[in-house]
Motif scaffolding. Sequence first.
Motif, PDB file in Angstrom:
ATOM      1  N   ALA A  29       0.963  -1.533   0.059  1.00  0.00           N
ATOM      2  CA  ALA A  29       0.127  -0.135  -0.143  1.00  0.00           C
ATOM      3  C   ALA A  29       0.935   1.273  -0.386  1.00  0.00           C
ATOM      4  CB  ALA A  29      -1.091  -0.198   1.011  1.00  0.00           C
ATOM      5  N   MET A  30       1.668   0.952   0.070  1.00  0.00           N
ATOM      6  CA  MET A  30       2.888   2.129   0.478  1.00  0.00           C
ATOM      7  C   MET A  30       3.020   3.409  -0.963  1.00  0.00           C
ATOM      8  SD  MET A  30       6.633   1.979   1.801  1.00  0.00           S
ATOM      9  CE  MET A  30       7.282   1.292   1.443  1.00  0.00           C
ATOM     10  N   GLU A  31       2.795   4.724  -0.918  1.00  0.00           N
ATOM     11  CA  GLU A  31       3.195   5.369  -1.612  1.00  0.00           C
ATOM     12  C   GLU A  31       3.953   6.460  -1.394  1.00  0.00           C
ATOM     13  OE1 GLU A  31       3.102   7.182  -5.065  1.00  0.00           O
ATOM     14  OE2 GLU A  31       1.783   5.409  -5.400  1.00  0.00           O
ATOM     15  N   TYR A  32       5.835   5.885  -2.000  1.00  0.00           N
ATOM     16  CA  TYR A  32       6.583   7.048  -1.656  1.00  0.00           C
ATOM     17  C   TYR A  32       6.962   7.622  -2.330  1.00  0.00           C
ATOM     18  CZ  TYR A  32       8.757   2.576  -3.262  1.00  0.00           C
ATOM     19  OH  TYR A  32       9.459   1.853  -4.025  1.00  0.00           O
ATOM     20  N   ASN A  33       6.162   7.991  -3.793  1.00  0.00           N
ATOM     21  CA  ASN A  33       6.844   8.297  -5.452  1.00  0.00           C
ATOM     22  C   ASN A  33       7.011  10.008  -4.972  1.00  0.00           C
ATOM     23  OD1 ASN A  33       6.940   6.560  -7.056  1.00  0.00           O
ATOM     24  ND2 ASN A  33       4.993   6.885  -7.618  1.00  0.00           N
ATOM     25  N   SER A  34       5.990  10.479  -4.313  1.00  0.00           N
ATOM     26  CA  SER A  34       6.545  11.955  -4.241  1.00  0.00           C
ATOM     27  C   SER A  34       7.511  12.212  -3.307  1.00  0.00           C
ATOM     28  CB  SER A  34       5.219  12.430  -3.646  1.00  0.00           C
ATOM     29  OG  SER A  34       5.013  11.954  -3.030  1.00  0.00           O
ATOM     30  N   ASP A  35       7.653  11.612  -2.414  1.00  0.00           N
ATOM     31  CA  ASP A  35       9.062  11.681  -1.335  1.00  0.00           C
ATOM     32  C   ASP A  35      10.313  11.286  -2.417  1.00  0.00           C
ATOM     33  OD1 ASP A  35       7.742  11.847   0.335  1.00  0.00           O
ATOM     34  OD2 ASP A  35       7.747   9.672   1.732  1.00  0.00           O
ATOM     35  N   LEU A  36      10.164  10.531  -3.175  1.00  0.00           N
ATOM     36  CA  LEU A  36      11.555   9.506  -4.168  1.00  0.00           C
ATOM     37  C   LEU A  36      11.456  11.064  -5.031  1.00  0.00           C
ATOM     38  CD1 LEU A  36      13.632   8.522  -5.482  1.00  0.00           C
ATOM     39  CD2 LEU A  36      11.707   6.717  -6.777  1.00  0.00           C
ATOM     40  N   GLU A  37      10.794  11.689  -5.377  1.00  0.00           N
ATOM     41  CA  GLU A  37      10.802  12.285  -6.482  1.00  0.00           C
ATOM     42  C   GLU A  37      11.939  13.831  -6.182  1.00  0.00           C
ATOM     43  OE1 GLU A  37       8.469  15.448 -10.302  1.00  0.00           O
ATOM     44  OE2 GLU A  37       7.848  13.219  -9.578  1.00  0.00           O
ATOM     45  N   ASP A  38      11.184  14.103  -4.518  1.00  0.00           N
ATOM     46  CA  ASP A  38      10.858  15.442  -4.329  1.00  0.00           C
ATOM     47  C   ASP A  38      12.639  14.972  -3.628  1.00  0.00           C
ATOM     48  OD1 ASP A  38       9.001  16.340  -3.893  1.00  0.00           O
ATOM     49  OD2 ASP A  38       8.534  15.904  -1.990  1.00  0.00           O
ATOM     50  N   HIS A  39      13.529  13.613  -3.479  1.00  0.00           N
ATOM     51  CA  HIS A  39      14.748  13.447  -2.915  1.00  0.00           C
ATOM     52  C   HIS A  39      15.577  13.401  -3.794  1.00  0.00           C
ATOM     53  CE1 HIS A  39      17.922  11.335  -0.852  1.00  0.00           C
ATOM     54  NE2 HIS A  39      17.916  10.477  -2.841  1.00  0.00           N
ATOM     55  N   LEU A  40      15.104  13.523  -5.074  1.00  0.00           N
ATOM     56  CA  LEU A  40      16.070  13.484  -6.152  1.00  0.00           C
ATOM     57  C   LEU A  40      16.507  14.245  -7.142  1.00  0.00           C
ATOM     58  CD1 LEU A  40      14.877  10.309  -9.229  1.00  0.00           C
ATOM     59  CD2 LEU A  40      16.768  10.269  -7.209  1.00  0.00           C
ATOM     60  N   LYS A  41      15.336  15.240  -6.956  1.00  0.00           N
ATOM     61  CA  LYS A  41      15.439  16.433  -7.450  1.00  0.00           C
ATOM     62  C   LYS A  41      16.024  17.871  -6.359  1.00  0.00           C
ATOM     63  CE  LYS A  41      10.736  17.650 -10.201  1.00  0.00           C
ATOM     64  NZ  LYS A  41       9.643  18.064 -10.075  1.00  0.00           N
ATOM     65  N   GLY A  42      15.787  17.508  -5.220  1.00  0.00           N
ATOM     66  CA  GLY A  42      17.046  18.114  -4.145  1.00  0.00           C
ATOM     67  C   GLY A  42      18.181  18.127  -4.376  1.00  0.00           C
ATOM     68  N   ARG A  43      18.647  16.153  -4.930  1.00  0.00           N
ATOM     69  CA  ARG A  43      20.103  15.518  -5.050  1.00  0.00           C
ATOM     70  C   ARG A  43      20.561  16.064  -6.150  1.00  0.00           C
ATOM     71  NH1 ARG A  43      23.909  15.109  -2.925  1.00  0.00           N
ATOM     72  NH2 ARG A  43      25.089  13.240  -4.202  1.00  0.00           N
ATOM     73  N   LEU A  44      19.880  16.350  -7.355  1.00  0.00           N
ATOM     74  CA  LEU A  44      19.935  16.983  -9.087  1.00  0.00           C
ATOM     75  C   LEU A  44      20.640  18.240  -8.507  1.00  0.00           C
ATOM     76  CD1 LEU A  44      20.703  17.067 -12.138  1.00  0.00           C
ATOM     77  CD2 LEU A  44      17.421  17.151 -12.131  1.00  0.00           C
ATOM     78  N   HIS A  45      19.276  18.991  -8.161  1.00  0.00           N
ATOM     79  CA  HIS A  45      20.179  20.368  -7.542  1.00  0.00           C
ATOM     80  C   HIS A  45      21.764  20.446  -6.638  1.00  0.00           C
ATOM     81  CE1 HIS A  45      20.206  24.451  -6.043  1.00  0.00           C
ATOM     82  NE2 HIS A  45      19.913  25.101  -7.338  1.00  0.00           N
ATOM     83  N   GLU A  46      21.846  19.682  -6.193  1.00  0.00           N
ATOM     84  CA  GLU A  46      22.901  19.667  -4.861  1.00  0.00           C
ATOM     85  C   GLU A  46      24.377  19.412  -5.583  1.00  0.00           C
ATOM     86  OE1 GLU A  46      22.659  16.992  -1.585  1.00  0.00           O
ATOM     87  OE2 GLU A  46      20.522  17.679  -1.411  1.00  0.00           O
ATOM     88  N   LEU A  47      23.576  18.326  -6.652  1.00  0.00           N
ATOM     89  CA  LEU A  47      25.011  18.308  -7.616  1.00  0.00           C
ATOM     90  C   LEU A  47      24.995  19.127  -8.597  1.00  0.00           C
ATOM     91  CD1 LEU A  47      23.980  14.003  -8.042  1.00  0.00           C
ATOM     92  CD2 LEU A  47      25.746  15.349  -7.081  1.00  0.00           C
ATOM     93  N   THR A  48      24.610  19.686  -9.787  1.00  0.00           N
ATOM     94  CA  THR A  48      24.803  20.560 -10.185  1.00  0.00           C
ATOM     95  C   THR A  48      24.625  21.964  -9.595  1.00  0.00           C
ATOM     96  OG1 THR A  48      22.167  20.775 -10.796  1.00  0.00           O
ATOM     97  CG2 THR A  48      23.860  18.799 -12.280  1.00  0.00           C
ATOM     98  N   GLY A  49      24.154  22.058  -8.714  1.00  0.00           N
ATOM     99  CA  GLY A  49      23.266  24.507  -8.648  1.00  0.00           C
ATOM    100  C   GLY A  49      22.378  24.530  -9.892  1.00  0.00           C
ATOM    101  N   LEU A  50      22.123  22.931 -10.528  1.00  0.00           N
ATOM    102  CA  LEU A  50      21.107  23.913 -11.762  1.00  0.00           C
ATOM    103  C   LEU A  50      19.574  23.762 -11.579  1.00  0.00           C
ATOM    104  CD1 LEU A  50      23.202  23.914 -14.675  1.00  0.00           C
ATOM    105  CD2 LEU A  50      22.799  26.332 -13.404  1.00  0.00           C
ATOM    106  N   SER A  51      19.014  24.065 -11.946  1.00  0.00           N
ATOM    107  CA  SER A  51      16.944  23.273 -12.565  1.00  0.00           C
ATOM    108  C   SER A  51      17.493  22.725 -13.233  1.00  0.00           C
ATOM    109  CB  SER A  51      16.294  24.329 -11.665  1.00  0.00           C
ATOM    110  OG  SER A  51      16.342  24.668 -10.184  1.00  0.00           O
TER     111      SER A  51
END
Length: 181
Positions: A29-51
């Motif tokens: 029943a677990m739905e963690y897609n939005s948490d995963l997406e937030d995590h990945l977007k945050g890490r992408l910004h940390e790694l690149t400094g860009l959106s």
Amino acid sequence: MKEITIKKYTFEELSKDVQEHLIDEYREAMEYNSDLEDHLKGRLHELTGLSFDLAYSLNYMQGDGLRFTGRIEGDEIKKLPFAHLVKDAENTIINITPSSRWCNSYKVDIDIDANICYASQDYYDDEWEKLQDAIEEWYNGVRDTLEEEGYKYIEEMESDEYIRECLIALEQLYMEDGRRI
């Protein structure tokens, strides 16, 4: 009339079999897609400094993958590890777009539009190829890091230990067979 008393159990008081059943039920029943997406977007910004725009499928299936797309130009280029290879960042645009090739939906095309103002800033010999290779290496490194972290995040979220902690934290009461009260 005799009153029936139902014994109430916390998750930790249930039998191991019932706990395992509840963990499996929670995982389904677990739905963690939005948490995963937030995590990945945050890490992408940390790694690149860009959106960037992010697309991914990390379900351990053929065709899975991750990509980020967008446009890098001007001062943004100066922040990246290949900036020293760009002759005129102010007049260069790097477009990262979804691949037009049908083979894999997570491939990208990287196009460099360098409108060099002065002939003395033209790219000579293998300079252009070195720039292209450096951008691709940077892109692939960031993408690979995000994919690896995404799979690790999923494994963590689906682990018995994590789910057990979640179920304990809910402080839900159960009947002996695992039905919620």
